[in-house]
Design a protein around this motif. Structure first.
Motif, PDB file in Angstrom:
ATOM      1  N   ILE A   1     -13.600  -7.031   4.476  1.00 40.38           N
ATOM      2  CA  ILE A   1     -14.568  -6.586   3.492  1.00 40.38           C
ATOM      3  C   ILE A   1     -13.838  -5.400   2.941  1.00 40.38           C
ATOM      4  N   VAL A   2     -13.425  -4.434   3.534  1.00 44.14           N
ATOM      5  CA  VAL A   2     -12.897  -3.065   2.990  1.00 44.14           C
ATOM      6  C   VAL A   2     -11.742  -3.539   1.840  1.00 44.14           C
TER       7      VAL A   2
ATOM      8  N   LEU B   1      -7.304  10.220  -7.603  1.00 45.90           N
ATOM      9  CA  LEU B   1      -6.257   9.859  -7.044  1.00 45.90           C
ATOM     10  C   LEU B   1      -6.348  10.277  -5.738  1.00 45.90           C
ATOM     11  N   HIS B   2      -7.160  11.179  -5.411  1.00 45.12           N
ATOM     12  CA  HIS B   2      -7.366  11.240  -3.790  1.00 45.12           C
ATOM     13  C   HIS B   2      -8.185  10.128  -3.022  1.00 45.12           C
ATOM     14  N   ILE B   3      -9.153   9.769  -3.875  1.00 48.44           N
ATOM     15  CA  ILE B   3      -9.771   8.367  -3.473  1.00 48.44           C
ATOM     16  C   ILE B   3      -8.767   7.057  -3.335  1.00 48.44           C
ATOM     17  N   PHE B   4      -8.030   6.934  -4.317  1.00 49.50           N
ATOM     18  CA  PHE B   4      -7.077   5.845  -4.492  1.00 49.50           C
ATOM     19  C   PHE B   4      -5.957   5.937  -3.246  1.00 49.50           C
ATOM     20  N   ARG B   5      -5.605   7.329  -3.051  1.00 52.79           N
ATOM     21  CA  ARG B   5      -4.503   7.393  -1.670  1.00 52.79           C
ATOM     22  C   ARG B   5      -5.160   7.180  -0.441  1.00 52.79           C
TER      23      ARG B   5
ATOM     24  N   ASN C   1       0.922  -1.205   0.005  1.00 54.27           N
ATOM     25  CA  ASN C   1      -0.183   0.140  -0.031  1.00 54.27           C
ATOM     26  C   ASN C   1       0.800   1.251   0.049  1.00 54.27           C
ATOM     27  N   LEU C   2       1.896   1.256   0.866  1.00 54.04           N
ATOM     28  CA  LEU C   2       2.812   2.328   0.780  1.00 54.04           C
ATOM     29  C   LEU C   2       3.356   2.674  -0.810  1.00 54.04           C
ATOM     30  N   LEU C   3       3.622   1.500  -1.590  1.00 52.24           N
ATOM     31  CA  LEU C   3       3.977   1.577  -3.056  1.00 52.24           C
ATOM     32  C   LEU C   3       3.044   2.071  -3.801  1.00 52.24           C
ATOM     33  N   LEU C   4       1.687   1.606  -3.501  1.00 54.93           N
ATOM     34  CA  LEU C   4       0.594   2.196  -4.323  1.00 54.93           C
ATOM     35  C   LEU C   4       0.498   3.613  -4.086  1.00 54.93           C
ATOM     36  N   ILE C   5       0.666   4.029  -2.823  1.00 51.75           N
ATOM     37  CA  ILE C   5       0.579   5.532  -2.502  1.00 51.75           C
ATOM     38  C   ILE C   5       1.413   6.461  -3.151  1.00 51.75           C
TER      39      ILE C   5
ATOM     40  N   LEU D   1      -4.463   4.347   2.561  1.00 57.90           N
ATOM     41  CA  LEU D   1      -4.105   4.826   3.741  1.00 57.90           C
ATOM     42  C   LEU D   1      -5.034   4.085   5.050  1.00 57.90           C
ATOM     43  N   LEU D   2      -6.312   3.908   4.515  1.00 61.06           N
ATOM     44  CA  LEU D   2      -7.423   3.400   5.294  1.00 61.06           C
ATOM     45  C   LEU D   2      -6.893   1.829   5.571  1.00 61.06           C
TER      46      LEU D   2
END
Length: 362
Positions: free
Chosen positions: A85-86, A50-54, A22-26, A58-59
């Motif tokens: 589920i998330v 982009l904001h939703i993706f990041r 997830n850090l790499l994806l961010i 982070l979530l």
């Protein structure tokens, strides 16, 4: 005081893997979003994605960290289920767009729209996209059902049955648009980038920007804004596809003028021919000057004669500018030839009525 990092030894390999991924994806969120949503031309929409993706990344990191460090063993079951589920929804969302991207690259068609070259959907691409979305949805649904603890066939069937009933009750809303979109893509009569004219309650002249699952976006060339039309509603209208002309000369366009009966046909024809030659000399963009213009009478009305000038054009996107430039030239030429383009008002009076009025001294 030295920093105590002993808690890092309690992190398992799965948590480390999730956090690193997830850090790499961010870190690479912007190029990934630009790659998957390459058709987006609005900066605000791209930034929102982009904001939703990041935020989702982070979530997931925060949820894993909270689960790993702060939750007690008794509370971890519920937190783990919510986290799972998330993650499933997030992966389904990401896989759906990735599948759409690769299908579009393989089965889409390259086309230039408004000066930009991009991949547009075809019938095969839309069918494969729908199948992939349904497959991903079913897999995500089964995974969520298992996570929630509905392990038996009866429990799982009950959950799926509720979803099926919901889809059946709402199918009149979404099903016609989906099938209409497939029919539009399969007909090859209405493609993205085509210039169309819709003559309903409001005449629309625009470019087909994108045919989506439920609606079609049209860029209005007169007002320079986008219009959303349901696919089912679009199929119910008479669509004039101006880009698919049947002659190598181009689209046959016409200008019409209502000229009074006091002007002789020879004078009117000379004026219209002279105006066209002036338009050619002024090099008005859009007209096919190499093809002969057609001048003639369309109708002989009660008040005026309707004259028409037929010409050809291949620059369909500039049709609005071409019409305005030609009308200006024809108006100027008509004034030079002392011919009015205003529709006259005529009054026909019976001769016996005139005699009776004169006899009564009125």
């Amino acid at each position: 005081m030295p920093l105590n990092l002993d808690f890092l030894n309690n992190i398992d390999a799965l948590t480390w893997g999730v956090i690193v991924i997830n850090l790499l994806l961010i870190l690479f969120a912007k190029p990934l979003v630009s790659l998957v949503f390459s058709d987006s031309d609005q900066a605000s929409r791209s930034n929102r994605r982009l904001h939703i993706f990041r935020a989702l990344n982070l979530l997931i990191i925060a949820a894993f960290g909270y689960y790993q460090f702060f939750k007690s063993d008794e509370q971890r079951a519920l937190g783990l289920n919510i986290l799972a589920i998330v993650v499933i929804l997030y992966l389904a969302y990401l896989l759906g767009h990735l599948a759409n991207y690769f299908i579009l690259r393989r089965y889409g068609k390259t086309k230039e729209i408004n000066g930009k070259t991009r991949k547009v959907e075809t019938y095969n691409a839309r069918i494969l996209t729908l199948f992939s979305q349904v497959f991903i949805f079913i897999m995500a649904l089964i995974s969520i059902i298992r996570v929630l603890g509905f392990n038996s066939l009866l429990e799982a069937g009950g959950v799926i049955g509720v979803i099926g009933v919901f889809l059946a009750l709402t199918q009149a809303t979404w099903a016609p648009d989906i099938f209409s979109g497939l029919i539009i893509l399969n007909s090859d009569m209405l493609e993205e980038g085509d210039v169309i004219e819709l003559r309903g309650s409001e005449a629309i002249y625009g470019v087909v920007y994108k045919t989506k699952v439920f609606h079609t976006e049209v860029l209005n060339l007169f007002n320079n804004h986008r219009i959303m039309i349901r696919n089912a509603l679009l199929r119910d209208q008479i669509i004039h596809n101006l880009s698919k002309f049947a002659s190598a000369k181009g689209l046959r366009e016409r200008l019409t003028f209502n000229i009074g009966y006091d002007a002789s046909p020879a004078a009117v024809e000379k004026m219209l021919t002279t105006a066209w030659q002036t338009a050619i000399e002024q090099n008005i963009p859009g007209i096919q000057a190499q093809h002969e213009v057609e001048v003639g009478i369309l109708n002989t009305g009660d008040h005026a004669v309707e004259w028409a000038v037929f010409y050809h054009t291949k620059h369909i996107e500039q049709l609005r500018l071409t019409r305005m430039a030609l009308n200006r030239v024809f108006l100027k030429t008509a004034r030079e030839h002392d011919i009015s383009l205003a529709t006259p008002l005529t009054h026909v009076i019976d001769a016996s009525t005139v005699k009776q009025v004169m006899a009564n001294g009125e």
